[in-house]
Design a protein around this motif. Structure first.
Motif, short mmCIF file in Angstrom:
data_model
loop_
_atom_site.label_atom_id
_atom_site.label_comp_id
_atom_site.label_asym_id
_atom_site.label_seq_id
_atom_site.Cartn_x
_atom_site.Cartn_y
_atom_site.Cartn_z
N CYS A 2 0.88 -1.22 0.04
CA CYS A 2 0.01 0.06 0.01
C CYS A 2 0.99 1.22 -0.04
N LYS A 26 -4.15 5.65 -4.25
CA LYS A 26 -5.40 5.23 -3.72
C LYS A 26 -6.10 6.56 -4.09
N TYR A 61 -11.53 4.24 -4.43
CA TYR A 61 -12.29 3.73 -3.13
C TYR A 61 -13.75 4.65 -3.46
#
Ligand code: NA
Ligand code: NA
Lengths: 320, 426, 165
Positions: A2, A26, A61
């Protein structure tokens, strides 16, 4: 796995044959998967991946999984989230200048608005986040907000006078409503439906899709198409990510952001059309306004109060 | 790997008797460090999880409950219940259930219900010849039932976790299942009373009845204000709770007048104590839940469940079994916050309404409050009854059965939940 | 030693008094908001944000206070079966973790609070730092109470104590 790992080596040659690690980023989005801004964000992700030959992969997301807009902005400042799409209103707490976009009847029309936002003035506005650890990339469309109410068809500011209108929690929003002679009631969005139904408030304001998806059209039938405010959405990068990108990659990210705008705006236009059709079918009355002049004049006190604060930007927009 | 670290370290800390909320936040910190995330992000999520206006209803519900409790509301609700159904065989057991239903209408806390109603009724029941374990069982199962009766701060936590499902609809959705469960518990208590020849309640003097009814109803009116305010839309959830609290304050100190105004400091202190437990859990679960989202756990669980399950009925049963199992080992508030983002998408993908899912979730977790190994209400009840958890658990069997039956009923007949919100709110 | 105890208890009492004051002001703010809207017909722009700010502060004060008052419950199922001496060891580990938690709150809380000094809270106009300062302040008390717990027995309030209070 990540976070954005070191990108220092990714400068320059693409076809050196050296297998490079893919950097996964992200992007937080608080709207559902099929919403125009999410579609725009995914297009941006696709373009970045394509233009960098897969060196960067952006995971979207959606649905507010990573927090509400405000929290996500703060996470960007920390660098734990790399990218996001948020509305300009919460961002005005992070850059004083960006608040100019919330001024009522700011643009002449849609064309002028997007010429400005996609042009030099827009780019300069996006640069006002410096010092907040944020980097603005491009503007997305979330249409124009208009008034709707439970009482009567509203065509002029005189018609709206005396009505209790729900607004978002901001001084500017309150001042706009009050300048029209209506009474502003700040309230959480989730409470608005039942407040309309029971008469705690007489009306609210929003764009077509929200008017539809919130079901407010069931209880407030009169929708005045007077688009008084068109605050755009903004695609943002964290400064941390930005500084890790090479100059070329920064250019690629900016390009991708700007190119994704047309896909996003098309999705938005489709959604508006659908929503408009649906509310009319369900019995809403759309009050079309031919001449916005009385409305523009009515909000003059707002310009008297905030004009100085945004003077530089208002001048540039009006002289464009 | 991140997922295993997060859940693994959490379980290890839990087993080592580290406070639950602390275990949640520490396992998040450990995983955050492993993922190379600035720990400031997790600290921010703790604040973010609390920074919501709806959650502000919680202090008010707790405060209203504490005011009414300290001011003698439990005694009055018990007296009122006694007037209504005390004369039947097994009267005290039935009174216990009814008083909890009433109590649930004022406070959202099953622990508060158990300790206040329980500390009056358990000794009374023992004196009248009921067995200890049975007295505790009736007390705690009806306290768990009260969680469904609005107002309920757990519904508010769910509303927040589910991204703003209408609190009014949730409150109305919980009412019918709550009353249904109350009735089922009463039927069981009556059957057991007949079988074991439990005594009828003591007769009440006729001349006392009007006062008992008046004072009882005055207290219950708190519930009417809170629920009525929300359902009518006249107040928001938080505002209703505030006005209900103001009313409870006036009734307690100016009508009942059992306690002097100077006791308010103690009430405030106790409210703060209860809040500190609940709010730490909310803050910590919020950080924990954020990491789960970052690690894509909701998507993984949803995909796995849907691919394993042959049809919607099995999926729903899987959801229920998972929630019951988790409820056995964890507290309610953190589970609502952690399980909702994971299981709600699964539920909606099989066509479940978010309000329906919320009520099913709350009932599953309410069962968890009274099941070993970790059941706060079970613990409190056993402590008040001075009896071992094992003994209580054995005598709980008929009540567990009743709760599971009601649970399946409301899970597979959504209209039991959705009927009332449908007519009152649409 | 006596002075130390006096300072420590005074600090805890001050913290409790501060928290209860915040809780009271928060309650009054919401009640004022309702009356303002229902009777005066206007909702103040600041009240919602202000009460949320107080709520976050109350919560974080509660987190710290809860350690001192041994309110944050744990799962005693497994450790509870072990001999008392070993239970004490587990409690010491937990207390050390509390202290570490306090340190994290102080360190990252200060860092984050400083970072948030550039943005403002909607409706109030004060820097967001005012909100986030609750974290390091709470962390300080967690740290103090955590150290204090090292000199006390146990970590979890028994349920009997709750019910008979
Ligand atoms: Na309740
Ligand atoms: Na009971």
């Amino acid at each position: 796995a990540c976070g954005s790992s070191d990108t220092g080596t990714s400068e320059g040659v693409n076809d050196s044959g050296v297998a490079r690690e893919t950097v996964t980023l992200k992007l937080a989005e608080n709207q559902p998967e099929d919403y125009p801004t999410t579609i725009g964000a995914k297009e941006f992700a696709r373009l970045v991946e394509e233009k960098t030959d897969g060196r960067y992969k952006i995971e979207v997301y959606a649905g507010g999984q990573l927090g509400d807009e405000r929290s996500v902005i703060e996470q960007l400042q920390l660098g734990t989230i790399d990218l996001t799409r948020v509305n300009a209103i919460p961002l005005s707490e992070f850059s004083d200048d960006i608040g100019v976009l919330a001024m009522p009847y700011l643009f002449e029309d849609e064309d002028q608005k997007w010429d400005i936002l996609n042009g030099e003035i827009g780019q300069d506005l996006l640069e006002t986040f410096e010092g907040s650890s944020l980097v603005g990339l491009s503007f997305y469309d979330s249409g124009e907000r208009s008034f709707y109410n439970t009482q009567r068809p509203v065509t002029t500011p005189e018609d709206i006078a005396g009505l209790q209108i729900r607004v978002q929690q901001s001084d500017l929003a309150i001042d706009i409503i009050n300048s029209l002679g209506a009474s502003a009631t700040p309230m959480e969005y989730g409470e608005v439906y039942s407040a309309l139904q029971t008469g705690v408030i007489d009306g609210a304001e929003n764009n077509f899709p929200s008017y539809f998806t919130s079901n407010h059209f069931e209880v407030a039938k009169y929708f005045t198409v007077n688009g008084y405010q068109g605050v755009p959405e903004i695609l943002l990068s964290s400064e941390k990510l930005w500084n890790e990108l090479s100059a070329e990659d920064q250019e690629i990210f900016r390009e991708a952001a700007l190119e994704s705008v047309s896909v996003q705006r098309e999705a938005w236009a489709n959604l508006v059309e659908e929503a408009q059709k649906a509310v009319v079918e369900n019995g809403s009355e759309l009050v079309e306004i031919d001449d916005l002049t009385p409305w523009r004049e009515a909000v003059q006190p707002v310009y008297d109060k905030y004009g100085e604060q945004f003077a530089e930007w208002l001048d540039r927009i009006n002289n464009n | 790997m991140g997922i295993f670290l997060l859940i693994g370290s959490f379980i290890i800390l839990l087993i080592a008797r580290v406070p639950i909320a602390l275990s949640l936040i520490l396992s998040s910190f450990i995983t955050g460090m492993y993922l190379d995330i600035n720990l400031g992000a997790l600290v921010q999520r703790m604040v973010g999880g609390l920074n919501s206006f709806s959650l502000l209803a919680i202090p008010f519900f707790v405060l209203a409950g504490e005011i009414m409790n300290e001011g003698g509301i439990s005694r009055r609700l018990i007296n009122l219940s006694n007037v209504i159904i005390g004369k039947i065989r097994g009267g005290l057991a039935l009174v216990n259930v009814l008083a909890s239903t009433f109590f649930g209408g004022i406070s959202g806390s099953a622990v508060a219900d158990t300790s206040s109603v329980g500390s009056v009724l358990i000794p009374m029941m023992k004196k009248s010849g009921y067995k200890k374990d049975y007295s505790v069982s009736v007390t705690i199962s009806s306290a768990a039932q009260g969680v469904l009766i609005p107002p309920s701060h757990n519904m508010i936590i769910y509303s927040t976790a589910a991204g703003g499902v209408s609190v009014a609809a949730l409150f109305m959705g919980g009412l019918v299942p709550g009353i249904l469960l109350g009735l089922v518990l009463m039927v069981i208590a009556y059957v057991i009373a007949v079988k074991n020849n439990h005594p009828k309640g003591e007769p009440i003097k006729k001349e006392e009845i009007p006062k008992i009814v008046r004072e009882g109803l005055l207290g219950l009116f708190t519930a009417v204000i809170i629920i009525g305010g929300i359902v009518s839309g006249f107040f928001t959830a938080t505002e209703s709770a505030a006005i209900g609290t103001l009313y409870a304050f006036i009734i307690t100190f100016f009508v009942y007048r059992d306690i002097p105004l100077s006791r308010f400091g103690v009430i405030l202190h106790r409210t703060f104590k209860t809040l500190s437990m609940v709010l730490f859990l909310i803050a910590a679960s919020s950080a924990f839940g954020w990491l789960l989202a970052l690690l894509k756990v909701p998507t993984i669980v949803a995909d796995t469940m849907l691919s394993l399950s042959p049809n919607d009925v099995i999926t729903l049963l899987m959801i229920i079994v998972i929630l019951l199992a988790l409820g056995m080992i964890m507290d309610m508030a953190p589970l609502i916050l952690i399980a909702t983002p994971i299981l709600l998408p699964v539920a909606t993908s099989i066509g479940m309404d978010p309000v329906h899912f919320g009520v099913v979730l709350i009932l599953c977790l309410a069962v968890g409050l009274i099941t070993p190994p970790v059941g706060t209400v079970l613990f409190v009840g056993s402590a008040i009854g001075r009896i071992s958890i094992e003994k209580v658990t054995k005598s709980m069997m008929p009540f567990y059965a009743a709760m599971v039956i009601v649970l399946l009923l409301i899970a597979f007949f959504p209209s039991l939940v959705l009927f009332l919100p449908g007519i009152l709110i649409e | 030693m006596k002075t130390l105890k006096w300072i420590r208890d005074g600090l805890a009492r001050l913290q409790l008094f501060f928290s209860l004051t915040l809780l009271t002001v928060m309650t009054l703010t919401i009640i004022y908001q309702v009356f303002s809207r229902q009777l005066l017909g206007t909702t103040p722009a600041w009240s919602e944000q202000f009460s949320k700010l107080l709520f976050v502060w109350v919560s974080f004060m509660g987190i710290a206070y809860g350690f001192r008052a041994k309110l944050h419950i744990g799962v005693g199922l497994f450790v509870g079966m072990l001999p008392e001496k070993i239970q004490d060891v587990f409690d010491y580990i937990a207390k050390t973790l509390i202290i570490m938690f306090g340190i994290v709150l102080v360190y990252y809380g200060i860092e984050f609070t400083i970072l948030m000094n550039n943005s403002t809270m909607p409706g109030l106009g004060v820097p967001s730092s005012v909100l986030y300062a609750a974290i390091p302040v709470s962390g300080f008390f967690v740290l103090v109470y955590g150290i204090e717990l090292l000199f006390k027995k146990g970590l979890h309030e028994k349920y009997e104590d709750i019910s008979e209070e």
